[in-house]
Scaffold this motif. Structure first.
Motif, mmCIF file in Angstrom:
data_model
loop_
_atom_site.group_PDB
_atom_site.id
_atom_site.type_symbol
_atom_site.label_atom_id
_atom_site.label_comp_id
_atom_site.label_asym_id
_atom_site.label_seq_id
_atom_site.Cartn_x
_atom_site.Cartn_y
_atom_site.Cartn_z
ATOM 1 N N LYS A 92 -34.571 -10.497 -55.580
ATOM 2 C CA LYS A 92 -34.072 -11.392 -54.526
ATOM 3 C C LYS A 92 -33.821 -12.796 -55.071
ATOM 4 O O LYS A 92 -32.851 -13.463 -54.677
ATOM 5 C CB LYS A 92 -35.086 -11.444 -53.381
ATOM 6 C CG LYS A 92 -35.180 -10.151 -52.577
ATOM 7 C CD LYS A 92 -36.239 -10.258 -51.490
ATOM 8 C CE LYS A 92 -36.332 -8.971 -50.683
ATOM 9 N NZ LYS A 92 -37.398 -9.051 -49.648
ATOM 10 N N THR A 99 -26.661 -17.137 -61.187
ATOM 11 C CA THR A 99 -26.658 -15.703 -61.498
ATOM 12 C C THR A 99 -25.239 -15.163 -61.490
ATOM 13 O O THR A 99 -24.461 -15.412 -60.558
ATOM 14 C CB THR A 99 -27.517 -14.921 -60.482
ATOM 15 O OG1 THR A 99 -28.845 -15.447 -60.489
ATOM 16 C CG2 THR A 99 -27.558 -13.442 -60.836
ATOM 17 N N LYS A 153 -25.656 -9.983 -59.649
ATOM 18 C CA LYS A 153 -25.929 -10.050 -58.215
ATOM 19 C C LYS A 153 -25.567 -8.735 -57.525
ATOM 20 O O LYS A 153 -26.298 -8.251 -56.665
ATOM 21 C CB LYS A 153 -25.139 -11.197 -57.578
ATOM 22 C CG LYS A 153 -25.728 -12.567 -57.806
ATOM 23 C CD LYS A 153 -25.014 -13.599 -56.937
ATOM 24 C CE LYS A 153 -25.683 -14.971 -57.069
ATOM 25 N NZ LYS A 153 -25.106 -15.952 -56.119
ATOM 26 N N ARG A 154 -24.435 -8.194 -57.897
ATOM 27 C CA ARG A 154 -23.971 -6.963 -57.248
ATOM 28 C C ARG A 154 -24.974 -5.824 -57.431
ATOM 29 O O ARG A 154 -25.328 -5.115 -56.472
ATOM 30 C CB ARG A 154 -22.602 -6.556 -57.818
ATOM 31 C CG ARG A 154 -21.979 -5.350 -57.092
ATOM 32 C CD ARG A 154 -20.657 -4.943 -57.697
ATOM 33 N NE ARG A 154 -20.819 -4.428 -59.061
ATOM 34 C CZ ARG A 154 -20.516 -5.108 -60.168
ATOM 35 N NH1 ARG A 154 -20.024 -6.340 -60.072
ATOM 36 N NH2 ARG A 154 -20.681 -4.564 -61.361
ATOM 37 N N ASP A 182 -30.574 -12.822 -56.809
ATOM 38 C CA ASP A 182 -29.467 -12.763 -55.855
ATOM 39 C C ASP A 182 -29.163 -14.138 -55.250
ATOM 40 O O ASP A 182 -27.996 -14.467 -54.975
ATOM 41 C CB ASP A 182 -29.815 -11.758 -54.752
ATOM 42 C CG ASP A 182 -28.670 -11.572 -53.770
ATOM 43 O OD1 ASP A 182 -27.500 -11.655 -54.197
ATOM 44 O OD2 ASP A 182 -28.944 -11.358 -52.584
ATOM 45 N N THR A 183 -30.205 -14.918 -55.048
ATOM 46 C CA THR A 183 -30.002 -16.217 -54.379
ATOM 47 C C THR A 183 -29.789 -17.376 -55.347
ATOM 48 O O THR A 183 -29.414 -18.474 -54.917
ATOM 49 C CB THR A 183 -31.224 -16.534 -53.489
ATOM 50 O OG1 THR A 183 -32.415 -16.536 -54.300
ATOM 51 C CG2 THR A 183 -31.379 -15.491 -52.381
ATOM 52 N N SER A 219 -22.085 -12.759 -61.070
ATOM 53 C CA SER A 219 -21.730 -11.879 -59.944
ATOM 54 C C SER A 219 -22.018 -10.413 -60.253
ATOM 55 O O SER A 219 -22.380 -9.634 -59.359
ATOM 56 C CB SER A 219 -20.258 -12.059 -59.582
ATOM 57 O OG SER A 219 -19.425 -11.754 -60.698
ATOM 58 N N SER A 254 -28.206 -6.157 -58.283
ATOM 59 C CA SER A 254 -29.474 -6.549 -57.655
ATOM 60 C C SER A 254 -29.444 -6.267 -56.160
ATOM 61 O O SER A 254 -30.411 -5.747 -55.585
ATOM 62 C CB SER A 254 -29.746 -8.039 -57.888
ATOM 63 O OG SER A 254 -29.887 -8.325 -59.257
ATOM 64 N N GLN A 255 -28.340 -6.614 -55.531
ATOM 65 C CA GLN A 255 -28.212 -6.382 -54.094
ATOM 66 C C GLN A 255 -28.274 -4.886 -53.768
ATOM 67 O O GLN A 255 -28.868 -4.482 -52.758
ATOM 68 C CB GLN A 255 -26.892 -6.979 -53.589
ATOM 69 C CG GLN A 255 -26.872 -8.498 -53.595
ATOM 70 C CD GLN A 255 -25.471 -9.061 -53.402
ATOM 71 O OE1 GLN A 255 -24.484 -8.311 -53.347
ATOM 72 N NE2 GLN A 255 -25.373 -10.386 -53.315
#
Length: 732
Positions: free
Chosen positions: A690, A698, A703-704, A693-694, A700, A706-707
């Motif tokens: 998390k 980070t 992030k993708r 992600d925030t 993209s 991780s989400q």
């Protein structure tokens, strides 16, 4: 149970006292004693809890194989009004005389005791003695109905005393030193069962023996079997065989009430005598014919309800193993024939396997029994047969296999049988047993043998065992340098020949699993020159992807240990690993493990000792390569924990390092969500994901992924858990 004993042992050696304040029912007291004896917990100290015969009332007591002294026996057990006592095979000097004197000291016990077993003890009795005018021989136990004196120094005088017991119904004097049986005439009206297997000193003519047997009017069961393995051409054996022949031919007027006859091991009996005996005894329920050559007699097939011990079929062998568990000679005979009958069996036989295991337990020091029994175990559990056996039975079976390996290290065939039986994936993966002990025993065998087939089996077994034991046990294994050296020797032998075979693959898997999250093992691997060997294997087996993956997997384990990363700072090695990462024609599995090594090493800029341009290239190529990897359906890797990923998921790490970590986590979570998502939550990695992600910096791509992982976590959780995870503690 052990905690109670340990906490309450008294300095005077009289045992713990706390349980004596509990008024247990008679059945529970008997069960408690039996459990303590079975688990090896019964001794001079612990038996002391039974000294209070009012609170712990024993009726059926067994101290079989337990080290209990004469004094402890007298103080703890003799005050009870016992119905049954089994003091067979008690080590440490307890004698039959000690038992009898102790029991006779309790007037209640003299009258109440109905069954006594003293098998394997020295009776140490002369002529029955007087104690204050009271007889203290066996005849003092006037309530006795059943007496077992197998493998004792029973004499004719003591037998005379025994046979004066007014209620004696069952007498077992097998393997004793009596020379004549005239004393039996004293109990001819009460004796219902006589077991007289292998009376090797018997010196009585067949005519006299037949006369004695004929007088036993109440006899229902007669066992006059013999040890057929003994090279015994003595007059005693010849007379015994002749007595049996005459008994079979005598007709039903001799022993008219006989329902059961055991003549196993009597080889000179002919089929016609047996046929006449069976046909004239309509009430016969059992015949012991093992090792007589008569168990296939046609007369037996017409008596379906007649139970027979023999070797003609599995039913007869089952009966033999069940009845003769304590007789090594007959156990061996039954196992020989069972092995041949089950060589190609595809029928699950749990009852038979149970008897084979019990035979091993009953003869723990017999190499002959274990050689045959382990071969039978293999037949009865091979292929898919183990999967339909009760798990508890399979657990006991493996325990006995390990006992055999430990007890008979120099008997090659026993070791081979055990290895072949253990090489069963279902058994190794699903059955509970001491895998650490198994691994140690198998590697010990491997260190002294190089036979190719068995070497392959041994290494295969080790590779599974190492993957199944705990991290603590893995660490213990790794402390033994010989374990590591032996596996590396196997790899070196195969690498020198350039072969790709199951043995090499299993050895590489074992080493990979051995070093997983075990820094000591990784360090020992390096100290044993494993790194140099693996560099050679990595180059020489470039086109063998399965070999590459296993080698790189172990190097990943080393790269996870910070203090060992310097050993991997070899420019040629890292450039080779980088080339594997960049090779688009290479399978994803190889590129994945190559990326893992590079990610771990590049994650610590302060520890990088090579050219920094190489590190920048590594980081760039990591990110670029991972974005081209397809989703994998086939399981490629497993993790004991996600701890090695924590440092890689920090927000300060380069994107290539982060991307490799989240891709790896996503891979295993997608393939085994219930297991890995629980691990992810338990170890706190969800919060790290998390945070990635925030975080504004980070990438993209990171992030993708991780989400996607966080979404999988939420889908696995209950609505309540999701709500809690989204709310700060203490706030609504």
């Amino acid at each position: 149970m052990m905690d109670v004993f340990t906490a309450n042992e008294r300095e005077d050696g009289e045992g713990p006292q706390t349980l004596c304040d509990l008024c247990l029912a008679q059945e529970l007291a008997d069960q408690l004693l039996q459990m303590m004896a079975t688990k090896g917990m019964l001794n001079d100290v612990t038996v002391g809890i039974f000294r209070n015969s009012e609170k712990l009332r024993l009726r059926s007591a067994s101290i079989r194989y337990c080290k209990v002294s004469a004094k402890a026996f007298r103080l703890a057990l003799c005050p009870h009004r016992l119905l049954e006592l089994d003091a067979s095979w008690v080590p440490g000097g307890l004698t039959g005389a000690d038992v009898i004197l102790g029991l006779a000291s309790n007037p209640d016990c003299r009258a109440s005791l109905q069954m006594l077993a003293l098998n394997g003890l020295s009776l140490n009795l002369g002529s029955p003695e007087k104690d204050g005018g009271v007889c203290v021989g066996f005849s003092s136990l006037e309530g006795l109905k059943t007496l077992h004196l197998v493998n004792t120094d029973l004499t004719d005088d003591i037998l005379e005393d025994i046979c004066s017991l007014p209620r004696l119904e069952t007498l077992d004097i097998s393997c004793s030193s009596v020379s004549e049986l005239n004393a039996l005439l004293k109990c001819k009206n009460t004796l219902r069962s006589l077991i007289a297997h292998r009376l090797y000193r018997l010196d009585t003519s067949p005519v006299r023996l037949l006369f004695i047997f004929a007088q036993l009017h109440a006899l229902r069961h007669l066992d006059f079997s013999n040890n057929h393995f003994a090279n015994d051409d003595s007059e005693s054996r010849v007379d015994g065989d002749e007595t049996v022949r005459q008994l079979l031919e005598a007709g039903p007027q001799i022993l008219p009430s006989l329902l059961s006859l055991d003549i196993s091991g009597r080889k000179t009996i002919n089929d016609s005598a047996l046929r006449g005996f069976v046909e004239s005894r309509s009430g016969l329920v059992f015949l012991g014919l093992l090792a007589t050559g008569l168990s296939s007699s046609p007369v037996l097939s017409s008596h379906e309800n007649l139970k027979v011990t023999g070797e003609a079929n599995e039913k007869q062998l089952w009966e033999a193993l069940r009845r003769y568990r304590e007789r090594e000679c007959f156990v061996k005979e039954a196992l020989i024939h069972l092995y041949h009958l089950t060589t190609d069996t595809d029928k699950p036989q749990p009852d038979m396997l149970k008897l084979v295991v019990e035979a091993m337990q009953s003869h723990p020091e017999s190499p002959h029994v274990h050689l045959l029994a382990t071969a039978c175990v293999f037949n009865l559990t091979t292929r898919d047969l183990a999967e339909v056996m009760p798990v508890r039975l399979m657990s006991a079976t493996v325990t006995q296999l390990l006992h055999a390996m430990e007890t008979f290290p120099n008997i090659q065939q026993v070791q081979s049988n055990c290895l072949m039986a253990l090489c069963n994936d279902y058994l190794l993966q699903n059955v509970p047993f001491d895998r650490y002990l198994a691994a140690m025993l198998v590697i010990k065998w491997l260190s002294n043998h190089e036979e190719p087939t068995l070497q392959r089996i041994a290494v295969a077994v080790i590779s599974v065992l190492v993957a199944k034991i705990s991290i603590e046990e893995t660490a213990l294994l790794s402390n033994d340098m010989s374990f590591m050296k032996q596996l590396l020797t196997v790899v070196q032998q195969k690498a020198m020949l350039g072969v790709v075979d199951p043995t090499l693959k299993f050895a590489l898997s074992a080493l990979w699993n051995l070093t997983d999250e075990t820094p000591t093992a990784a360090r020992n691997f390096i100290e044993c020159q494993g790194l140099e060997l693996y560099k050679e294997v990595l180059e020489s087996y470039y086109s063998e992807t399965t070999i590459q993956q296993k080698v790189l997997g172990l190097l990943n384990n080393i790269a996870e240990v910070e203090e060992l990363q310097s050993d991997l700072m070899d420019e040629d090695l890292l450039e080779h690993i980088l080339s594997l990462l960049q090779d688009s024609q290479m399978v994803v599995g190889v590129r994945y493990f190559a990326g893992g090594i590079l990610a771990q090493l590049a994650s610590r800029a302060e520890a990088w000792t090579l050219d920094h341009a190489l590190r920048r290239t590594v980081l760039e190529q990591l990110h670029e390569s991972i974005t081209t990897w397809p989703h994998l359906e086939q399981e490629m890797v497993s993790y004991r924990s996600f701890r090695p990923f924590c440092s890689l998921l920090q927000t300060c790490q380069p994107s290539g390092v982060q991307l490799w970590a989240v891709w790896a986590i996503h891979l295993v979570c997608r393939q085994n969500a219930s297991y890995y998502i629980h691990m992810l939550t338990k170890e706190g990695l969800t919060e790290l994901l998390k945070a990635l992600d925030t975080h504004p910096d980070t990438h993209s791509d990171v992030k993708r992924v991780s989400q996607s992982i966080v979404l999988m976590v939420q889908e696995q959780q209950t609505p309540c858990e999701v709500a809690n995870s989204q709310t700060e503690p203490g706030k609504s």
